[in-house]
Structures are given as structure tokens and as C-alpha cells.
Design a protein around this motif. Sequence first.
Motif, PDB file in Angstrom:
ATOM      1  N   GLY A 305      46.570  41.425  37.957  1.00  0.00           N
ATOM      2  CA  GLY A 305      45.391  41.339  39.175  1.00  0.00           C
ATOM      3  C   GLY A 305      44.252  41.391  38.841  1.00  0.00           C
ATOM      4  N   MET A 306      43.806  42.319  37.410  1.00  0.00           N
ATOM      5  CA  MET A 306      42.071  42.038  37.447  1.00  0.00           C
ATOM      6  C   MET A 306      42.047  40.479  36.689  1.00  0.00           C
ATOM      7  N   LYS A 308      42.803  37.910  38.098  1.00  0.00           N
ATOM      8  CA  LYS A 308      42.998  37.250  39.028  1.00  0.00           C
ATOM      9  C   LYS A 308      41.750  37.030  40.018  1.00  0.00           C
ATOM     10  N   HIS A 309      41.420  38.728  40.295  1.00  0.00           N
ATOM     11  CA  HIS A 309      40.188  39.400  40.860  1.00  0.00           C
ATOM     12  C   HIS A 309      39.505  40.434  40.246  1.00  0.00           C
ATOM     13  N   HIS A 310      38.487  40.593  39.158  1.00  0.00           N
ATOM     14  CA  HIS A 310      38.305  42.171  39.218  1.00  0.00           C
ATOM     15  C   HIS A 310      38.559  42.962  40.292  1.00  0.00           C
ATOM     16  N   LYS A 311      37.798  42.778  41.583  1.00  0.00           N
ATOM     17  CA  LYS A 311      38.042  43.573  42.806  1.00  0.00           C
ATOM     18  C   LYS A 311      39.125  43.751  43.333  1.00  0.00           C
ATOM     19  N   THR A 312      40.622  43.282  43.048  1.00  0.00           N
ATOM     20  CA  THR A 312      41.909  43.879  42.543  1.00  0.00           C
ATOM     21  C   THR A 312      42.200  45.433  42.920  1.00  0.00           C
ATOM     22  N   GLU A 314      38.931  47.718  40.940  1.00  0.00           N
ATOM     23  CA  GLU A 314      37.979  47.981  40.446  1.00  0.00           C
ATOM     24  C   GLU A 314      37.087  48.085  41.513  1.00  0.00           C
ATOM     25  N   THR A 317      31.707  47.712  38.896  1.00  0.00           N
ATOM     26  CA  THR A 317      32.489  47.335  37.344  1.00  0.00           C
ATOM     27  C   THR A 317      31.549  48.030  35.793  1.00  0.00           C
TER      28      THR A 317
END
Length: 515
Positions: A305-306, A308-312, A314, A317
Amino acid sequence: MSETIHIFDTTLRDGEQSPGCSMNAEEKLRVALALEKLGVDVIEAGFPVASPDDFASVEQIATEIQGSRIAGLARALEKDIEAAARAIAPAGERGRIHTFIATSPIHMEAKLRMAPDEVVARAVQAVTLARSLAPEVEFSAEDAGRSEIDFLCRIVEATIDAGATIINIPDTVGYMTPDEFGGRIRTLIERVPNSDQAIFSVHCHNDLGLAVANSLAAVENGARQVECTINGLGERAGNAALEEIVMILRTRRDRYRNLDTAIDCTRIVPTSKLVSQITGSPVQANKSIVGANAFAHESGIHQDGMLKHHKTYEIMTPESVGWSTNRMVLGKHSGRAALSARYAELGLELDREQLNTLFARFKVLADKKKEIFDEDLLALVSDDRDTQDERISLVGLHVASGTRDTPVAVVELAIDGEIHKASSEGDGPVDAAFKAIKSLVEPNGKLLLYQVNAITSGTDAQGDVTVRLQNGNRVVNGQGASTDIVVASAKALIAALNKLPETHAREVHAQYSGI
Ligand code: KIV
Ligand code: ZN
């Protein structure tokens, strides 16, 4: 219109009351400088009447710090208030006396042995005196969480009338739940007729794990100052953690739309590391925001997931709270400029002499260890300052251990300028080294805690050892770091012994057998 939540940091006062977390004046000043950089509104520098050392340290912080207000704690007693006034005087208009008296039935009856009327009279007297000696006065109703609300309203109104412009409502024993505590703040603000002439503050302890939740409930109900500590240090289970309060307000702007603090969040992690290092109180790995695992993603699903998109996975930051990612890794080819720049990022501006000393130590470490991380650099500073001017220092250590032989250690210490040697056997190399060291020094305290952390990863990582000793009522922590775990342990024990008052060489040193 955005409103400011004032951050009152009490790491140097309530935080210092955590077992073994006492700091010397130089360490307190280093923490105060870091807090100033972090952007805290008020630094509670200490309890000046407690001892001449406490007084001197508050006075020094009041002299050196320019960017934050400086508070000195005082019971509602003339001698406390006068001592606090003198200690904070160098801060001028930024000085604050923080005076308190207990207001709960159990405290008034069992501890103070005073009638409620006497408590109100004493509080008014204290605030009046403090107001005549300092530009700003904060009044705290100790154990407000368990105080009767009518009495609390009465004493708050009287102390505002007497000149207190900050009213602090402590949940001293961490007993409240968020709805109760928030309701209490709202009631006070609504029922006390002159409440508009003061800022309401809260000071929550964490006995039931609710310090941060209670502080936020108070903010939602009108409190505009929060008292907290770095890493949640403090009496017993600690105080509300500064980093959590600040990051909740920042991260949940959608919910706390118009509320914010003046904190520079990128300074949170360096400040946390500094406080942990100085107090010898390690941060648990899964601690929010500042724990080593706070941003680690272990499972495959999370890592996928991270990527693909860190906001999945997190919600903030790591860089936003000061976990550095620039990772210009320092090593044996790094020069002075790089070292100095990295220390500056960690909040430490070094003069030429300090840089020279640390650079020499850095080179020694870099020969043993390929990559040098921030934690290593902070350990070098602590190590350097710990050993300067100390009465007991490690001159030499030799240990022999293995699967067949009984471990043996030979130590050489400088104690008050004289060399002393001893040897001892032990259950392991650390035990042998401790026994040998302890045989040379008295009093040598009871070992309450021995803890080893790897400062960074890898088998060449430095071991960071914390030792907690008790002698009578005094509990002290010592820390030591080295790529050799036995050396780190010996350094930690010696650092703790140096904090025990009146340690000296033992009269008889027959133990040294010259192994
Ligand atoms: O917990 C407490 O009540 C305190 C006061 C002195 C503010 O630390
Ligand atoms: Zn407290």
C-alpha cells in the motif's frame, strides 16, 4: 479566526520528577535551548526553592533563553514565591511565577490539614505576593480533578481577582475521564464571573492513560494552555505528551479547524531524542510520533500500500515531525563541515572547540562503525559532556569471557584524580565489570534497572545502556554508548555513580589481583 493553544512545557520540572530523570544544570540548559527552538510558549524551568542547584538552574535558564516565557514553581508559601521571583528575574517581562495549593477534600484534610476557607485565603495571599514580584502569575488548584466544583469555582474567582491571569486545572492523579474533565473546564469558564480575565490551562497526568484525551477534551471546552512534557515524562505514569497534543491538533485540522500551536513540528523528534538521551529514559518503540516504529511498515500488505500511495497507511509524514530522511550518511570520509551541519540540524550549534573535540571522537567511532546516524552523534555529545569534570571516569577495562571460563573483568578508574584498580569474576562480562567497579566506589547504590538498546541497526551498532541506581531516597539514571556493549555498560554505571551525591573511592582496595 485562528486561536493559539499555548504550549507550557514542564519537562524540566514535572518531567524531572520521573524516577531517575534528574538532570544537572548543564543538561537542563541544553533541554531548555531545544525547547526554545521547538517553539514552546512557556518553559517551566524548575522549582527554585527546592535546592540551591534548582535555583541556579532556573536562574541560568531565565538568563539564557530569549524566545519562551520562563516559569518557576512555588507552593503558596512566602519563601517559595520569593525564591521563584528571584530565580526568574533575569527573564524580565517573560517571567512567570506558578504558584499552587491543593483544593480537593483529601488533600486539604489529610495533607494540608487546612480548612477550605484557609486554603482560599492562602491562595489569595500567594497570588497577591507573586503578582507584586513578577509580571505574570499562574495559579494551580492541585488535584482539581477531585475537587468539589463549587469550591473550585470559588478559589478560581478569588485568585483571578488577586491577579492570576492563568488558571491551571490539574488532574493531578490522572483520575478524570475526557467527558468529565471537559465538562469541568466548561463549567468553570461559564460559572466563574471573571473567567474572561484569565487563560484556562490544563495539566493532566497519565495514570489511566487518558492524559492526552483529557487535555484535548479541555481544549474543546475552552482551555487555551496545555501543560505537557516531551515523551510524556512526569510523575508516576507521566504527563500528557507534548508531541501527541501538538500533532493531533496539526493532523486533525478538519476537526480542530481554528486551533493551532506555535510549535515547529520538525523539531519534535530531535528534541525527543535529546531528552531521552539526557534523562536516560528510553522511548518505547511503539510510542506515537517519536517511537522508533512509529513510521515502520512491516507487513507485506502495508508495504505494498505504501509503495502505491503513502497515504494508504500514513496520516502524517515522518519528515513533518523531524524524522530525517535526507540520510546523507556520515562515515569515516566525512569532514568537519558535514559534521557541523548535521549537528546544527539536530539543534546543536557547536563552537570551534566543541567541533574539534567531537570531530576527533567521531573519527574514532567511524573507524569502528561504517555509517554514523543521528543517534550516534547525540550519544557522542552526551558521552563527551558526561565525562568532562566528572569525579569518576573509566580509564581502562579488560574482560575475558567465553563458554568454558568464568567471566573476569579488570577495571581501572580515576576517582578524584587518583587511579584505582579492581578485578572481579561475575555471571557474565557485564556482571563482572559491574562488580569490579562497585568494589571501588561507595556508596554504590542498588541496581534498579539495566537496559540495553541498539542505537541503530547492524551488528556494528552502538549499544546504548541505561543504568538506574538507588541510594536511600535518591534514584539516578546513567547512560553509556559504545560499539562494545560491556564498555557501554561500564560507562552507564559510572555515569549513574557520578550522579549519586558524595560517592568516593572505597578505603580498602584489596580486590585487585592483577589478572
Ligand atoms: O500535578 C500537579 O498537580 C502539578 C501541579 C504542581 C501543577 O504538577
Ligand atoms: Zn503534575
